[in-house]
Design an enzyme around this catalytic site. Structure first.
Site, PDB file in Angstrom:
ATOM      1  N   ASP A  81       0.865  -1.181   0.000  1.00  0.00           N
ATOM      2  CA  ASP A  81       0.000   0.000   0.000  1.00  0.00           C
ATOM      3  C   ASP A  81       0.899   1.227   0.000  1.00  0.00           C
ATOM      4  O   ASP A  81       2.121   1.083  -0.001  1.00  0.00           O
ATOM      5  CB  ASP A  81      -0.913  -0.046   1.247  1.00  0.00           C
ATOM      6  CG  ASP A  81      -2.243   0.658   1.020  1.00  0.00           C
ATOM      7  OD1 ASP A  81      -2.236   1.817   0.566  1.00  0.00           O
ATOM      8  OD2 ASP A  81      -3.287   0.043   1.277  1.00  0.00           O
TER       9      ASP A  81
ATOM     10  N   ALA B  88      -8.268  -3.221   1.242  1.00  0.00           N
ATOM     11  CA  ALA B  88      -7.447  -4.337   1.717  1.00  0.00           C
ATOM     12  C   ALA B  88      -6.334  -4.687   0.734  1.00  0.00           C
ATOM     13  O   ALA B  88      -5.347  -5.305   1.104  1.00  0.00           O
ATOM     14  CB  ALA B  88      -8.329  -5.554   1.940  1.00  0.00           C
ATOM     15  N   LYS B  89      -6.499  -4.296  -0.525  1.00  0.00           N
ATOM     16  CA  LYS B  89      -5.502  -4.546  -1.581  1.00  0.00           C
ATOM     17  C   LYS B  89      -5.030  -5.992  -1.570  1.00  0.00           C
ATOM     18  O   LYS B  89      -3.839  -6.276  -1.647  1.00  0.00           O
ATOM     19  CB  LYS B  89      -4.349  -3.555  -1.472  1.00  0.00           C
ATOM     20  CG  LYS B  89      -4.839  -2.095  -1.616  1.00  0.00           C
ATOM     21  CD  LYS B  89      -3.717  -1.087  -1.701  1.00  0.00           C
ATOM     22  CE  LYS B  89      -4.216   0.324  -1.943  1.00  0.00           C
ATOM     23  NZ  LYS B  89      -4.957   0.936  -0.813  1.00  0.00           N
ATOM     24  N   ARG B  90      -5.966  -6.922  -1.503  1.00  0.00           N
ATOM     25  CA  ARG B  90      -5.646  -8.329  -1.472  1.00  0.00           C
ATOM     26  C   ARG B  90      -5.472  -8.894  -2.884  1.00  0.00           C
ATOM     27  O   ARG B  90      -5.646  -8.179  -3.881  1.00  0.00           O
ATOM     28  CB  ARG B  90      -6.752  -9.105  -0.744  1.00  0.00           C
ATOM     29  CG  ARG B  90      -6.956  -8.709   0.713  1.00  0.00           C
ATOM     30  CD  ARG B  90      -5.719  -8.956   1.549  1.00  0.00           C
ATOM     31  NE  ARG B  90      -6.025  -8.967   2.975  1.00  0.00           N
ATOM     32  CZ  ARG B  90      -5.905  -7.922   3.800  1.00  0.00           C
ATOM     33  NH1 ARG B  90      -5.479  -6.756   3.352  1.00  0.00           N
ATOM     34  NH2 ARG B  90      -6.209  -8.035   5.090  1.00  0.00           N
TER      35      ARG B  90
END
Lengths: 270, 270
Positions: free
Chosen positions: A99, B95-97
């Site tokens: 991130d 969450a940038k999963r």
């Protein structure tokens, strides 16, 4: 932990096996479901049965988050158990985070400091400032996704960027980042022929290799093209070991599968 | 929620503001630290003060994971509070999963089903089979990272892949995936000049836009080049709103900042 300590452990155990602790409540033995924390009980039994055959354990955070707070408690108990009972073992939070800078710092704190994993997997898409906060943590490792073991790896990772495949650009670019000596890379076993090229860029970096077993990759092929003078490989197996049996004997069967891999590795290390 | 409902909410509130709930215990008012759950108390006050001015809330999971189990409890209470009190509001788990298929399914379960967020942010590096499990969840949205607002966006995202920038390849490729109508995209405000090109590929998709305010992006520029006939924009502000004051009056000050943005947006919507 240092890479030297990791290599020492590999030579002592004659193994470079990493066991993926990806616990799915639908796949673990029935009798564990009556315990207070089935996920932890499962992990504990697997760890007790295999810790002399494996040099690393890798819980994938998805399998814990899927059970919410209970899952997070199981993850915490699992990492504490490994760190207390087997401090020599290398631990990997397979979280695939990444991130903007101040946010990546929070993830680095969560996994490398508070939970005290030795390493965490990180996605490269957001570039340098999304990865450097992880690299800044002393004596810890950041395992960057380079070439993954899934079909989707061919969507972007192997596409040509300015004349060179994206995964190679990722590896080369990341070598310029601050504290890049703390980098390791994920490279899937399903693409063994790529290891030669990768070793030209990073001759000695440790590679975390998923995809042996269930996903079809070959251990001997990976070692042939990917092994470095300090070994430089951690071969991960998850389902093939931890779900070898779904009965009372699950941990013995897991040990049998881990032993088969360790014995293959011992032959290769000779 | 459907995009039509989201657009209706935008027209009702005359706002397309998303507020980022990125709670750092070092930055919240002192008096909250004595409460049982400071993070939730902070979020609750911010939500109570701004829910008529914002159409979306976006907790970034890093800020919750950094506090371990306590943080996860705060996240759960926050999403439940929004869903109960303000079910019209669009919620985003930032969450940038992204992982191999069976693992992404676990993340999709965690965020879209159990926690019942309307959407989750996902990283594209691992390709199709890492994203499709999220897209498979009905009436939910997958917000794919395309062009992020940080400096590191220039490391890979803007590099030329077969003659076209990677972020464009990501957008174009993702349009072919199953249930691609459930896709939205992250595009940073710091790169307003890119919106024209992006709108040629995806004329109506919703874009989640970070980087206005603290990171230097301009609201009017983004709207000029990025707005579609269904508005198609969610402009995120985190620090600029939630940390407008660190005193007892923090929620009123947050409302003042949110109101300024809503009023600018109302002008633009005319």
């Amino acid at each position: 932990m240092t890479t030297q300590q990791l290599t020492e452990q590999i030579h002592q155990k004659k193994s470079f096996l990493c066991i993926g602790l990806d616990v799915d409540l639908n796949k673990i033995p029935q009798h564990l479901l009556n315990t207070e924390d089935p996920i932890f009980e499962f992990n504990k039994a697997i760890i007790d049965a295999t810790h002399d055959l494996a040099v690393a354990y890798k819980p994938n955070t998805a399998f814990y988050e899927a059970y919410g707070i209970k899952g997070w408690i199981s993850l915490e108990k699992t990492i504490h158990y490994i760190n207390e009972k087997h401090p020599e073992i290398f631990t990997i939070a397979d979280a695939k985070r990444g991130d903007i800078g101040n946010t990546s710092s929070m993830y680095a704190k969560a996994f490398l400091e508070d939970l005290a994993f030795d390493s965490v997997t990180v996605a490269p898409y957001m570039g340098k400032d999304s990865v450097e906060p992880f690299l800044a943590v002393k004596d810890k490792f950041t395992i960057l996704l380079a070439l993954t073991s899934n079909e989707g790896a061919f969507d972007f990772q192997t596409k040509s960027v300015d004349g060179k495949e994206l995964y190679k650009q990722v590896i080369e670019t990341s070598k310029q980042w601050k504290n890049s000596e703390n980098l390791m890379y994920v490279v899937g076993a399903t693409k063994a022929e790529y290891f030669t090229e990768i070793r030209k860029i990073i001759p000695t970096s440790f590679l975390l290799v998923p995809g042996v077993g269930a996903q079809g990759g070959s251990l001997s092929e990976v070692c042939k093209y990917g092994m470095s003078e300090n070994v430089g490989l951690l071969i991960n197996s998850s389902r093939g070991i931890i779900y070898a049996s779904q009965q009372q004997d699950f941990s013995e069967k897991a040990r049998e599968e881990a032993l088969k891999m360790q014995q293959e590795m011992e032959q290769i290390l000779k």
